[in-house]
Design an enzyme around this catalytic site. Sequence first.
Site, mmCIF file in Angstrom:
data_model
loop_
_atom_site.group_PDB
_atom_site.id
_atom_site.type_symbol
_atom_site.label_atom_id
_atom_site.label_comp_id
_atom_site.label_asym_id
_atom_site.label_seq_id
_atom_site.Cartn_x
_atom_site.Cartn_y
_atom_site.Cartn_z
ATOM 1 N NE ARG A 100 -30.998 -58.180 -16.752
ATOM 2 C CZ ARG A 100 -32.151 -58.781 -16.504
ATOM 3 N NH1 ARG A 100 -32.601 -58.842 -15.269
ATOM 4 N NH2 ARG A 100 -32.869 -59.313 -17.466
ATOM 5 C CG ASP A 102 -35.233 -61.578 -15.261
ATOM 6 O OD1 ASP A 102 -35.324 -60.625 -16.063
ATOM 7 O OD2 ASP A 102 -34.149 -62.108 -14.954
ATOM 8 C CD GLU A 116 -36.128 -53.346 -27.175
ATOM 9 O OE1 GLU A 116 -36.456 -54.447 -27.680
ATOM 10 O OE2 GLU A 116 -35.709 -53.243 -26.012
ATOM 11 N NE ARG A 135 -23.023 -69.596 -19.869
ATOM 12 C CZ ARG A 135 -24.056 -69.159 -20.579
ATOM 13 N NH1 ARG A 135 -23.961 -69.034 -21.881
ATOM 14 N NH2 ARG A 135 -25.181 -68.891 -19.976
ATOM 15 N NE ARG A 176 -33.322 -45.077 -21.052
ATOM 16 C CZ ARG A 176 -32.926 -43.993 -21.728
ATOM 17 N NH1 ARG A 176 -33.066 -42.780 -21.192
ATOM 18 N NH2 ARG A 176 -32.400 -44.116 -22.924
ATOM 19 C CE1 TYR A 187 -34.183 -55.736 -16.512
ATOM 20 C CE2 TYR A 187 -32.129 -54.633 -15.977
ATOM 21 C CZ TYR A 187 -32.914 -55.350 -16.856
ATOM 22 O OH TYR A 187 -32.408 -55.654 -18.095
ATOM 23 N NE ARG A 206 -34.059 -55.805 -26.668
ATOM 24 C CZ ARG A 206 -34.226 -56.385 -25.486
ATOM 25 N NH1 ARG A 206 -33.411 -57.341 -25.084
ATOM 26 N NH2 ARG A 206 -35.196 -56.017 -24.677
HETATM 27 N N1 UDP Z 1 -25.955 -55.164 -22.285
HETATM 28 C C1 UDP Z 1 -24.978 -54.642 -23.104
HETATM 29 N N2 UDP Z 1 -24.823 -55.169 -24.361
HETATM 30 C C2 UDP Z 1 -25.603 -56.154 -24.832
HETATM 31 C C3 UDP Z 1 -26.591 -56.703 -23.989
HETATM 32 C C4 UDP Z 1 -26.754 -56.175 -22.725
HETATM 33 O O1 UDP Z 1 -24.281 -53.713 -22.723
HETATM 34 O O2 UDP Z 1 -25.414 -56.564 -25.988
HETATM 35 C C5 UDP Z 1 -26.126 -54.576 -20.940
HETATM 36 C C6 UDP Z 1 -27.153 -53.436 -20.968
HETATM 37 O O3 UDP Z 1 -26.757 -52.445 -20.046
HETATM 38 C C7 UDP Z 1 -28.413 -54.128 -20.508
HETATM 39 C C8 UDP Z 1 -27.873 -55.116 -19.482
HETATM 40 O O4 UDP Z 1 -26.612 -55.538 -20.025
HETATM 41 O O5 UDP Z 1 -29.343 -53.228 -19.954
HETATM 42 C C9 UDP Z 1 -28.755 -56.304 -19.218
HETATM 43 O O6 UDP Z 1 -29.005 -56.981 -20.426
HETATM 44 P P1 UDP Z 1 -30.292 -57.883 -20.659
HETATM 45 O O7 UDP Z 1 -30.121 -58.576 -21.957
HETATM 46 O O8 UDP Z 1 -30.541 -58.704 -19.450
HETATM 47 O O9 UDP Z 1 -31.439 -56.769 -20.812
HETATM 48 P P2 UDP Z 1 -33.030 -56.897 -21.096
HETATM 49 O O10 UDP Z 1 -33.230 -58.020 -22.084
HETATM 50 O O11 UDP Z 1 -33.667 -57.114 -19.749
HETATM 51 O O12 UDP Z 1 -33.338 -55.564 -21.688
#
Ligand code: UDP
Length: 384
Positions: free
Chosen positions: A173, A350, A300, A177, A249, A348, A279
């Site tokens: 996901r 979007d 969160e 870059r 989860r 999962y 976060r």
């Molecule tokens: N992830 C991570 N560190 C970060 C952000 C994301 O390890 O700082 C991993 C984590 O396993 C997460 C996945 O990447 O579940 C997908 O991230 P995304 O931001 O797409 O998650 P969402 O916003 O859908 O919770």
Amino acid sequence: MKKNIAIVGAGFSGAVIANQLAQAGYTVDVFESRNHIAGNCHSERDSDTGVMVHVYGPHIFHTDNERVWEYVNRFSEFKPFVNRVKAITRGQVFTLPINLLTINQFFNKTLRPAEAQEFLRELGDKSIENPTTFEEQALRFVGRELYEAFFKTYTMKQWGLHPSELPASILKRLPVRFNYDDNYFAHKYQGMPADGYTALVERILDVPGVSVHLNTRFDPANKGDYAHVFYSGPIDAWFNHAEGRLPYRTLDFEVFRDTGDYQGNAVINYCDDEKRYTRITEHKHFSPWESHEGTVCYVEYSRQCEEKDIPYYPIRLARDKQQLELYVNLARKEPNVTFVGRLGTYRYLDMDVTINEALVTADKFLACARDSAQMPAFAIDPLA
Ligand code: UDP
């Protein structure tokens, strides 16, 4: 033939299918067990501060799909919003997704794009040819140091599992870059509905022929009252958990209010074990075109979903897929019911994918009706 349709759940899946079928002449009853529409995208103004809050956590709309973008813009003005996530790890702030600034700051370097690419190629574990797990994917493409600083602990907090047990698809996901672009998403369109997601979903549902019943749980035993049922609830709940509970989860939010600007950004991830949470979201930054003195933040936490909790993320490990298969087989034997969305297909998803699949599902239903064919249990194969 009865033309009454029941739709279970008033999130994006349910609302879009309701709208499409009502426009085609069907009468649609939408059953929503909560006291509001829009599912986990639900947003509402905080009564203390006036800030528009994403009640079930941050939702940023982004898509490459022209049909979906055109569709949502019919129901709401979208304000420009670019998600630029910051990450705190090892006592420092970095930008995500991993980009040239992240790499240069983390390794204290001044690399140009091609040099950084070469540098990460060197750091990557080349012995992993076909990464299948999250950990393998990370070690292959960013190497151990970046993996441990940004992904390993965050992922363990988020999923309650070691990254070696999770599929590579979760990490896929996130892009890596080799320039200074820190836009979290790589899609052509990105934005926020000007007056929130709930107002958007309300307008999708506001079409003659659609009746929404809030606080009303649909009993599968009543499916015979309708020509067809579209079910966007958890697939295992439809079958009364006959094959056990599919694991999810859930999230807990610690909400606090302050004045001014608490963290200077909408989303800050906490990637190491300095903090137990994953976060902090400061919701006012999702509406930069508004101004509010007060501010609302969500801290969160992720944990295993228990019976009474709200399911958020399906955990699709190999063994969960086997359990899902049992439910998919049951669903395929269930006439006149179609399972849709994140919970109905245990994926999962979007928001844009959910909306696209709902449009495809409605198209399929109308085509089946035209051809007197049986509408399948799934418009999109949940096991694919
Ligand atoms: N992830 C991570 N560190 C970060 C952000 C994301 O390890 O700082 C991993 C984590 O396993 C997460 C996945 O990447 O579940 C997908 O991230 P995304 O931001 O797409 O998650 P969402 O916003 O859908 O919770």
